[in-house]
Scaffold this motif. Structure first.
Motif, PDB file in Angstrom:
ATOM      1  N   THR A 185       0.828  -1.205   0.000  1.00 26.40           N
ATOM      2  CA  THR A 185       0.000   0.000   0.000  1.00 26.40           C
ATOM      3  C   THR A 185       0.861   1.253   0.000  1.00 26.40           C
ATOM      4  OG1 THR A 185      -1.778  -1.142   1.194  1.00 26.40           O
ATOM      5  CG2 THR A 185      -1.810   1.265   1.229  1.00 26.40           C
ATOM      6  N   LEU A 186       1.907   1.264   0.823  1.00 28.58           N
ATOM      7  CA  LEU A 186       2.798   2.430   0.887  1.00 28.58           C
ATOM      8  C   LEU A 186       3.555   2.627  -0.428  1.00 28.58           C
ATOM      9  CD1 LEU A 186       4.232   2.022   4.499  1.00 28.58           C
ATOM     10  CD2 LEU A 186       2.631   3.767   3.710  1.00 28.58           C
ATOM     11  N   ILE A 187       3.994   1.536  -1.037  1.00 32.48           N
ATOM     12  CA  ILE A 187       4.739   1.624  -2.298  1.00 32.48           C
ATOM     13  C   ILE A 187       3.823   2.065  -3.431  1.00 32.48           C
ATOM     14  CG2 ILE A 187       6.129   0.363  -3.978  1.00 32.48           C
ATOM     15  CD1 ILE A 187       7.439   0.901  -1.206  1.00 32.48           C
ATOM     16  N   ILE A 188       2.605   1.522  -3.491  1.00 31.72           N
ATOM     17  CA  ILE A 188       1.647   1.909  -4.536  1.00 31.72           C
ATOM     18  C   ILE A 188       1.322   3.395  -4.416  1.00 31.72           C
ATOM     19  CG2 ILE A 188      -0.748   1.621  -5.333  1.00 31.72           C
ATOM     20  CD1 ILE A 188      -0.453  -1.367  -4.541  1.00 31.72           C
ATOM     21  N   ARG A 189       1.160   3.854  -3.179  1.00 30.62           N
ATOM     22  CA  ARG A 189       0.895   5.279  -2.967  1.00 30.62           C
ATOM     23  C   ARG A 189       2.098   6.111  -3.417  1.00 30.62           C
ATOM     24  NH1 ARG A 189       3.286   9.673  -0.052  1.00 30.62           N
ATOM     25  NH2 ARG A 189       1.665  11.272   0.144  1.00 30.62           N
ATOM     26  N   GLY A 190       3.312   5.660  -3.081  1.00 29.53           N
ATOM     27  CA  GLY A 190       4.524   6.369  -3.491  1.00 29.53           C
ATOM     28  C   GLY A 190       4.677   6.444  -4.997  1.00 29.53           C
ATOM     29  N   LEU A 191       4.333   5.340  -5.691  1.00 27.23           N
ATOM     30  CA  LEU A 191       4.387   5.319  -7.155  1.00 27.23           C
ATOM     31  C   LEU A 191       3.347   6.271  -7.746  1.00 27.23           C
ATOM     32  CD1 LEU A 191       4.771   1.476  -7.738  1.00 27.23           C
ATOM     33  CD2 LEU A 191       6.471   3.211  -8.315  1.00 27.23           C
ATOM     34  N   ALA A 192       2.175   6.324  -7.134  1.00 23.97           N
ATOM     35  CA  ALA A 192       1.077   7.146  -7.652  1.00 23.97           C
ATOM     36  C   ALA A 192       1.396   8.633  -7.591  1.00 23.97           C
ATOM     37  CB  ALA A 192      -0.210   6.859  -6.881  1.00 23.97           C
ATOM     38  N   VAL A 193       2.074   9.066  -6.523  1.00 20.15           N
ATOM     39  CA  VAL A 193       2.382  10.498  -6.371  1.00 20.15           C
ATOM     40  C   VAL A 193       3.768  10.847  -6.903  1.00 20.15           C
ATOM     41  CG1 VAL A 193       0.852  10.693  -4.388  1.00 20.15           C
ATOM     42  CG2 VAL A 193       3.277  10.203  -4.005  1.00 20.15           C
ATOM     43  N   GLY A 194       4.477   9.858  -7.480  1.00 19.93           N
ATOM     44  CA  GLY A 194       5.787  10.120  -8.053  1.00 19.93           C
ATOM     45  C   GLY A 194       6.920  10.183  -7.051  1.00 19.93           C
ATOM     46  N   GLU A 195       6.659   9.761  -5.821  1.00 16.91           N
ATOM     47  CA  GLU A 195       7.681   9.808  -4.770  1.00 16.91           C
ATOM     48  C   GLU A 195       8.698   8.677  -4.929  1.00 16.91           C
ATOM     49  OE1 GLU A 195       7.857   9.193   0.078  1.00 16.91           O
ATOM     50  OE2 GLU A 195       5.950   9.709  -0.856  1.00 16.91           O
ATOM     51  N   ILE A 196       8.242   7.538  -5.468  1.00 12.66           N
ATOM     52  CA  ILE A 196       9.087   6.354  -5.639  1.00 12.66           C
ATOM     53  C   ILE A 196       9.106   5.961  -7.112  1.00 12.66           C
ATOM     54  CG2 ILE A 196       9.370   3.919  -5.023  1.00 12.66           C
ATOM     55  CD1 ILE A 196       7.866   4.516  -2.417  1.00 12.66           C
ATOM     56  N   GLN A 197      10.285   5.559  -7.602  1.00 10.21           N
ATOM     57  CA  GLN A 197      10.430   5.064  -8.967  1.00 10.21           C
ATOM     58  C   GLN A 197      11.132   3.715  -8.929  1.00 10.21           C
ATOM     59  OE1 GLN A 197      12.457   8.080 -11.242  1.00 10.21           O
ATOM     60  NE2 GLN A 197      10.894   9.646 -10.829  1.00 10.21           N
ATOM     61  N   PHE A 198      11.110   3.013 -10.078  1.00 12.17           N
ATOM     62  CA  PHE A 198      11.702   1.668 -10.112  1.00 12.17           C
ATOM     63  C   PHE A 198      13.189   1.688  -9.769  1.00 12.17           C
ATOM     64  CE2 PHE A 198      13.780  -1.916 -12.247  1.00 12.17           C
ATOM     65  CZ  PHE A 198      13.070  -2.966 -11.690  1.00 12.17           C
ATOM     66  N   LYS A 199      13.870   2.767 -10.123  1.00  9.34           N
ATOM     67  CA  LYS A 199      15.312   2.857  -9.842  1.00  9.34           C
ATOM     68  C   LYS A 199      15.602   2.868  -8.336  1.00  9.34           C
ATOM     69  CE  LYS A 199      15.488   7.919 -10.007  1.00  9.34           C
ATOM     70  NZ  LYS A 199      16.062   9.100 -10.685  1.00  9.34           N
ATOM     71  N   ASP A 200      14.557   3.128  -7.529  1.00 11.08           N
ATOM     72  CA  ASP A 200      14.721   3.159  -6.078  1.00 11.08           C
ATOM     73  C   ASP A 200      14.503   1.790  -5.430  1.00 11.08           C
ATOM     74  OD1 ASP A 200      15.053   5.984  -6.108  1.00 11.08           O
ATOM     75  OD2 ASP A 200      12.876   6.210  -6.268  1.00 11.08           O
ATOM     76  N   ILE A 201      14.384   0.749  -6.231  1.00  4.97           N
ATOM     77  CA  ILE A 201      13.980  -0.565  -5.714  1.00  4.97           C
ATOM     78  C   ILE A 201      14.910  -1.072  -4.604  1.00  4.97           C
ATOM     79  CG2 ILE A 201      15.183  -1.796  -7.588  1.00  4.97           C
ATOM     80  CD1 ILE A 201      12.893  -3.898  -7.403  1.00  4.97           C
ATOM     81  N   PHE A 202      16.213  -0.901  -4.774  1.00  2.00           N
ATOM     82  CA  PHE A 202      17.144  -1.410  -3.763  1.00  2.00           C
ATOM     83  C   PHE A 202      17.102  -0.572  -2.481  1.00  2.00           C
ATOM     84  CE2 PHE A 202      19.068  -3.013  -7.760  1.00  2.00           C
ATOM     85  CZ  PHE A 202      18.957  -4.366  -7.476  1.00  2.00           C
ATOM     86  N   ARG A 203      16.896   0.733  -2.628  1.00  2.00           N
ATOM     87  CA  ARG A 203      16.712   1.593  -1.448  1.00  2.00           C
ATOM     88  C   ARG A 203      15.448   1.200  -0.697  1.00  2.00           C
ATOM     89  NH1 ARG A 203      16.320   7.558  -3.022  1.00  2.00           N
ATOM     90  NH2 ARG A 203      16.076   7.746  -0.758  1.00  2.00           N
ATOM     91  N   VAL A 204      14.404   0.906  -1.470  1.00  2.00           N
ATOM     92  CA  VAL A 204      13.121   0.515  -0.858  1.00  2.00           C
ATOM     93  C   VAL A 204      13.273  -0.807  -0.110  1.00  2.00           C
ATOM     94  CG1 VAL A 204      10.770  -0.258  -1.359  1.00  2.00           C
ATOM     95  CG2 VAL A 204      11.687   1.766  -2.512  1.00  2.00           C
ATOM     96  N   ILE A 205      13.903  -1.793  -0.770  1.00  2.00           N
ATOM     97  CA  ILE A 205      14.084  -3.109  -0.144  1.00  2.00           C
ATOM     98  C   ILE A 205      14.911  -2.986   1.141  1.00  2.00           C
ATOM     99  CG2 ILE A 205      15.160  -5.381  -0.415  1.00  2.00           C
ATOM    100  CD1 ILE A 205      14.445  -5.242  -3.391  1.00  2.00           C
ATOM    101  N   PHE A 206      16.010  -2.203   1.069  1.00  2.00           N
ATOM    102  CA  PHE A 206      16.869  -2.036   2.237  1.00  2.00           C
ATOM    103  C   PHE A 206      16.098  -1.405   3.398  1.00  2.00           C
ATOM    104  CE2 PHE A 206      20.342   0.526   4.379  1.00  2.00           C
ATOM    105  CZ  PHE A 206      20.853  -0.566   5.080  1.00  2.00           C
TER     106      PHE A 206
END
Length: 444
Positions: free
Chosen positions: A329-350
């Motif tokens: 839910t947090l990631i989907i929200r981040g993607l929707a508002v442009g806060e998170i992008q695919f290039k951030d995947i390793f930062r997100v996982i960590f």
């Protein structure tokens, strides 16, 4: 209270007073009031509205009410309504109507409007051009401020927005001027002296959700749309952007809940259509749960030796599903508002792993103490369940955060990877982790 006055005037057939009361109401409020009326009352009230207000009310109606109204209006009345509507709103109405109603609506428009409508209908449904308005104010660079203001006075009444005017040369976009700048500049100054050449714009085939997000992000009133030759073909206004974001949010919420998206309102959708929209997802999720059942069958012997193991399965599966749903839910929200992008995947996982370690330790300690007290101070069982809990939480957080990102990368809607699907995947993974840990610790 206002609706009660309207209905009272309607019942008493005081049409002059009713017309005056309607003039004080906002079109959106009128639409809400019409939803409480029967078809005869709707027609009576609609015919009392001024032309401009009637067009706005017609645009804000749901498709069913709109279709009933079209069938009841005369050709001349329908033509008056269509003349007052903006082209992009007309296209939105046409896309929702059956073919026979569309033919009647097109007959009520003039040739120039039909040409503009046909242009917009040719663009893909999800493109920026499909929601643009082709009526905008275009200025020339050699115009004076006085000439520009005169043009706005002459043609502005038919434009959806006059707050930003666009400077073109051979149809190519070369700049933009705000009305504020025109009003505060000297009348003899040239447009090229005050125009902003650094204009933020979008292409006709850009995704309409991206364009709407850009308008929201930069607080724009409108954004110009250019074609492949950089010619200005229309604008997308902030109100259209709001509708796009609302529709996309509604679609995401539906998918996240395991329901097929539906443009109609909740009460405006039939029971059979509701059942159809929900059944497919439920069926897929039900059948996918068969895998979990097969895995449980594989560990029948272990459960026969230690029947108590069965009692912890719902708790572990529920915790895993909840943890996964939180992350997704947090990631989907981040993607929707442009806060998170695919290039951030390793930062997100960590980050999620660190969160999972803290959360899992707390849950494991609390659950371990509970099991130690309730199950005859069985320290080994408490340790096994605590270790499983930690593994499940970390796994759930990782899966919950990566699946939406992978879906986005593959061009899918991240909302697909929401609660129902992630919970089903985690149920299977949780069972595998749980029984591998307990069989290894208890040598089953």
């Amino acid at each position: 209270m206002e609706n009660e006055i309207i209905f009272e005037l309607l019942e008493q057939r005081k049409f002059k007073e009713l017309k005056e009361e309607l003039e004080t109401m906002h079109p959106v409020d009128i639409v809400e009031m019409l939803e409480e009326c029967d078809q005869k009352q709707q027609m009576l009230i609609f015919r009392l509205l001024a032309k401009e207000e009637a067009a706005e009310v017609f645009t804000d109606m749901n498709s069913d009410m709109r279709e009933n109204l079209i069938n009841a209006l005369t050709d001349s009345e329908l033509e008056e309504v269509m003349d007052e509507m903006y082209v992009d709103d007309t296209v939105d109405v046409l896309e929702e109507m059956p073919a026979n109603v569309v033919d009647r609506l097109l007959m009520a428009t003039d040739e120039e409007t039909r040409r503009k409508i046909n242009v917009l209908l040719q663009y893909p449904e999800d493109s920026a051009a499909s929601i643009m308005n082709v009526d905008y104010i275009s200025l020339r660079r050699e115009m004076t401020v006085a000439e520009a203001i005169l043009k706005i006075r002459q043609v502005g009444i038919n434009k959806e927005t006059i707050y930003t005017c666009y400077v073109t040369e051979k149809k190519k976009l070369i700049g933009a001027v705000d009305v504020k700048d025109l009003l505060t500049a000297g009348e003899s100054r040239l447009i090229e002296e005050i125009m902003d050449e650094n204009v933020m714009c979008a292409k006709t085939l850009d995704d309409k959700e991206d364009v709407a997000t850009t308008i929201k992000k930069y607080g724009l009133v409108a954004i110009p749309i250019i074609d492949h030759e950089n010619c200005l073909v229309g604008i997308v206004t902030v109100d259209d952007a709001m509708f796009v974001l609302q529709d996309e949010t509604t679609e995401d919420i539906s998918i996240m809940a395991g329901v097929s998206p539906n443009e109609d309102s909740y009460f405006g959708t039939s029971v059979l259509k509701h059942a159809k929209n929900r059944s497919l997802w439920l069926m897929l999720l039900m059948l996918s749960a068969t895998v979990t059942g097969e895995i449980l069958g594989h560990y029948e012997e272990a459960m026969a030796v230690m029947p108590v193991l069965i009692t912890f399965i719902p708790m572990l599966m529920g915790t895993g599903g909840n943890c996964g749903s939180q992350s997704s839910t947090l990631i989907i929200r981040g993607l929707a508002v442009g806060e998170i992008q695919f290039k951030d995947i390793f930062r997100v996982i960590f980050k999620e792993i660190r969160v999972a370690v803290v959360v899992s330790c707390l849950l494991a300690i609390v659950n371990g103490i509970r099991i130690y007290i309730m199950y005859d101070q069985n320290l080994t069982l408490a340790f096994a369940l605590g270790l499983t809990m930690m593994a499940v939480v970390v796994m759930a957080k990782c899966i919950g955060c990566t699946l939406p990102l992978l879906a986005k990368k593959l061009g899918l809607d991240p909302a697909i990877m929401a609660a129902p699907l992630i919970t089903t995947i985690l149920d299977t993974c949780t069972i595998l982790v749980y029984f591998n840990i307990v069989t290894a610790i208890f040598h089953l």
